[in-house]
Scaffold this motif. Structure first.
Motif, short mmCIF file in Angstrom:
data_model
loop_
_atom_site.label_atom_id
_atom_site.label_comp_id
_atom_site.label_asym_id
_atom_site.label_seq_id
_atom_site.Cartn_x
_atom_site.Cartn_y
_atom_site.Cartn_z
N LEU A 481 -3.51 11.51 3.98
CA LEU A 481 -3.43 12.69 4.85
C LEU A 481 -3.99 12.43 6.25
CD1 LEU A 481 -4.44 15.55 2.37
CD2 LEU A 481 -2.17 14.72 2.96
N ASN A 482 -4.94 11.50 6.36
CA ASN A 482 -5.55 11.23 7.67
C ASN A 482 -4.74 10.22 8.49
OD1 ASN A 482 -6.05 9.00 6.13
ND2 ASN A 482 -8.26 8.88 6.57
N LYS A 483 -3.64 9.73 7.93
CA LYS A 483 -2.82 8.76 8.65
C LYS A 483 -1.71 9.49 9.41
CE LYS A 483 0.15 4.70 8.02
NZ LYS A 483 0.76 3.76 7.03
N PRO A 484 -1.59 9.23 10.74
CA PRO A 484 -0.51 9.89 11.49
C PRO A 484 0.85 9.37 11.03
CG PRO A 484 -1.67 8.29 12.87
CD PRO A 484 -2.43 8.37 11.59
N LEU A 485 1.80 10.27 10.92
CA LEU A 485 3.14 9.89 10.46
C LEU A 485 4.17 10.79 11.11
CD1 LEU A 485 5.05 8.30 8.54
CD2 LEU A 485 4.66 10.12 6.85
N ARG A 486 5.16 10.17 11.74
CA ARG A 486 6.25 10.91 12.34
C ARG A 486 7.52 10.64 11.54
NH1 ARG A 486 5.00 13.40 16.81
NH2 ARG A 486 7.16 13.73 17.45
N ILE A 487 8.22 11.72 11.22
CA ILE A 487 9.48 11.62 10.48
C ILE A 487 10.56 12.36 11.27
CG2 ILE A 487 8.34 11.41 8.24
CD1 ILE A 487 8.99 14.36 7.76
#
Length: 567
Positions: A481-487
């Protein structure tokens, strides 16, 4: 304006080391026999990609390339010519030069076709400024602007010629065979136009569905049905009769389901068309399925196979004997994977025989047998005969029953490589399915080389929207959850017909046989245990593969969830 000095595209491709002189020579011979342009011939023979051809032409001719599906064409410009001219020269006007309204911008697949430019210039009374686009995109736009209009026109012609009352309708049905064989009759033109439109829109199927008020025509594009048009009841019977005639069905039989077959050539590509009819309360429903050899025998990387999965697949195919299963529901691309495997295995020193229902594409060098239950030519009976034909590799279209499964297993144990499909949802479930058919577990363990499970997911169109993933989505994707992720998510534009998706890609789950998997199968361990062993040995599940595509921006969360729900 481009120079009137014509370049020789073949010589340019050889100079740029895109093709070899030998390939050019073969293409020139093929061009003469086909009567097509050299560029189209080179692309259809697989010597050069459409995109590479575009790159070479734009560089050599110093003209612009236009992605037609990303722009809106000016209708005033488009309708300065008619459909006949557009199709004859494979071109379409797209607009006017802002600096000079007397200059017409025309998208062409061959911007060196000066005869075409001169003809369009005379017809429109304007100077022509060519821009480059691909043949497929131009054909799509021609259908988009002229196709539906043409269908409506021939529908009206048909109504005027044959009337709309019930009595005339009955008379019309009686003489339909003669009328439909006339090339210029309205219904012949109409059905042909609908089939061409389906091909240009990348449809895999056409559905002709009778309704209370008439007939609804839908195309299946990228796995989803899209309504193409509706026609009223006055021409419903005529459309049905025409489709049945060209596919070799009995037009007088309306109470029983029938199967037929025909071929269609569009843009110099031949399509095999399988046709099925079934009676409904409002009349006969027809479905046409399109296949062409090029789409079924593509490169493995074009299927979506890469990395470890590609290595595992190649290792399976390297076996001299054993059973390889490709599993998945209908429409998951199993046939394409099988045909691709056969193309790789097809060498001069091996004898390959297939048993199929039906034969979906003809492959040079492969002996293909068509199942025919009417003469007792079943999968099982055909397989028995094939085993006396000294085969090295046997492809079975589908293992459907115990008898076929037993022969396939026996053949794979006695020195043959057998590849087949099975309708199961996962790799490990295939073992249970064979056991349920009555095959002994130790025989399955000895025979099995590996199982490939697959699904198709839709690719996001270039109009996709990138955004930050929510916490729930990160959890679904197994991302901290603390990892940035763009989809990316689908939007919709003209190019993708406002669906948000354009094309499909396969996701795979590879279960190669290993000593541990062999032991688990022989001991009849549960499917869940076999799956756990495979995962511990590096198997990536279908859901994990789909999640990777989501995180790469290739597909959407919605597409991944379809696979997750199945699991």
């Amino acid at each position: 304006m481009i120079s009137r000095q014509r370049i020789r595209i073949g010589d340019v491709l050889v100079q740029n080391q895109v093709i070899t002189p030998e390939q050019l020579e073969k293409a020139l011979k093929e061009q003469k026999s086909r009567g097509t342009k050299l560029g189209e011939t080179l692309i259809s023979m697989g010597y050069v990609s459409e995109q590479k051809m575009v790159d070479i032409l734009t560089e050599q001719l110093h003209i612009d390339y236009v992605e037609l599906r990303n722009i809106k064409l000016d209708k005033d410009a488009v309708y300065l010519i008619n459909e006949t001219i557009a199709k004859q020269y494979n071109l379409i006007p797209i607009g006017f030069d802002p600096a000079n309204p007397n200059v017409l911008l025309v998208a062409m697949s061959d911007p060196m076709d000066f005869i075409a430019m001169d003809d369009v210039s005379i017809i429109t009374n304007r100077r022509i400024q060519p821009v480059l686009s691909t043949s497929s995109q131009i054909a799509y736009e021609i259908d988009r602007y002229f196709g539906r209009q043409a269908v409506m026109e021939v529908a009206e012609r048909y109504k005027k010629e044959f009337g709309e009352d019930d009595k005339k309708e009955e008379e019309k049905n009686d003489r339909k065979d003669d009328q439909a064989e006339t090339d210029n009759s309205p219904i012949v033109v109409m059905v042909r136009s609908i089939m061409e439109q389906a091909v240009h829109q990348r449809a895999s199927d056409i559905h002709f569905e009778p309704t209370r008020d008439g007939i609804r025509i839908r195309f299946r594009v990228d796995g989803d049905l899209i309504e193409a048009m509706k026609q009223d009841s006055t021409i419903q019977a005529a459309i049905t009769a025409r489709v049945k005639i060209i596919s070799g069905m009995d037009i007088s039989e309306k109470r029983k389901p029938q199967d037929g077959r025909t071929t269609l050539v569009v843009d110099h590509v031949e399509y095999d068309v399988r046709v099925s009819s079934i009676p409904t309360v409002y009349g006969e429903k027809l479905v046409m399925r399109f296949n062409n050899k090029e789409s079924l025998t593509r490169d493995k990387r074009g299927l979506g196979l890469e990395g470890d999965d590609l290595v595992k697949f190649d290792d399976m195919l390297a076996h001299r004997h054993g059973l390889i299963l490709v599993t998945g529901p209908t429409g998951s691309g199993k046939s394409t994977t099988l045909y691709t495997a056969l193309s790789q295995l097809n060498r001069e020193n091996v004898n390959i025989v297939t048993v199929e229902d039906p034969v979906e594409a003809n492959i040079d060098g492969v002996n293909q047998v068509q199942v025919n239950p009417k003469i007792n030519m079943t999968f099982a009976s055909a397989l028995r005969s094939i085993l006396r034909q000294d085969p090295d590799i046997i492809m079975i279209g589908e293992i459907r029953d115990q008898e076929t499964a037993e022969i396939a297993i026996q053949a794979s144990i006695t020195g043959h490589l057998v590849v087949s499909t099975l309708h199961t949802n996962s790799t490990e479930a295939s073992v249970a399915r064979l056991m349920n058919m009555g095959i002994e577990s130790y025989l399955i363990a000895d025979a099995l080389v590996g199982v490939v499970a697959q699904r198709l997911v839709r690719r996001l169109c270039t109009c996709k929207l990138e955004r930050e993933a929510t916490d729930d989505e990160k959890e679904e994707l197994s991302v901290p959850l603390n990892k940035p992720l763009r989809i990316c998510e689908h939007v919709g534009c003209q190019r993708c017909s406002h669906t948000g998706y354009f094309g499909r890609i396969a996701v795979y789950e590879m279960l190669p046989s290993s000593p541990e998997v062999h032991t688990a199968i022989a001991r009849m361990r549960p499917s869940t245990e076999i799956k756990e062993i495979a995962i511990s040995q590096g198997m990536t599940t279908l859901k994990e593969q789909a999640a990777r595509l989501v995180m790469s921006g290739i597909t959407s969360m919605d597409e991944m969830r379809k696979i997750a729900y199945e699991e």
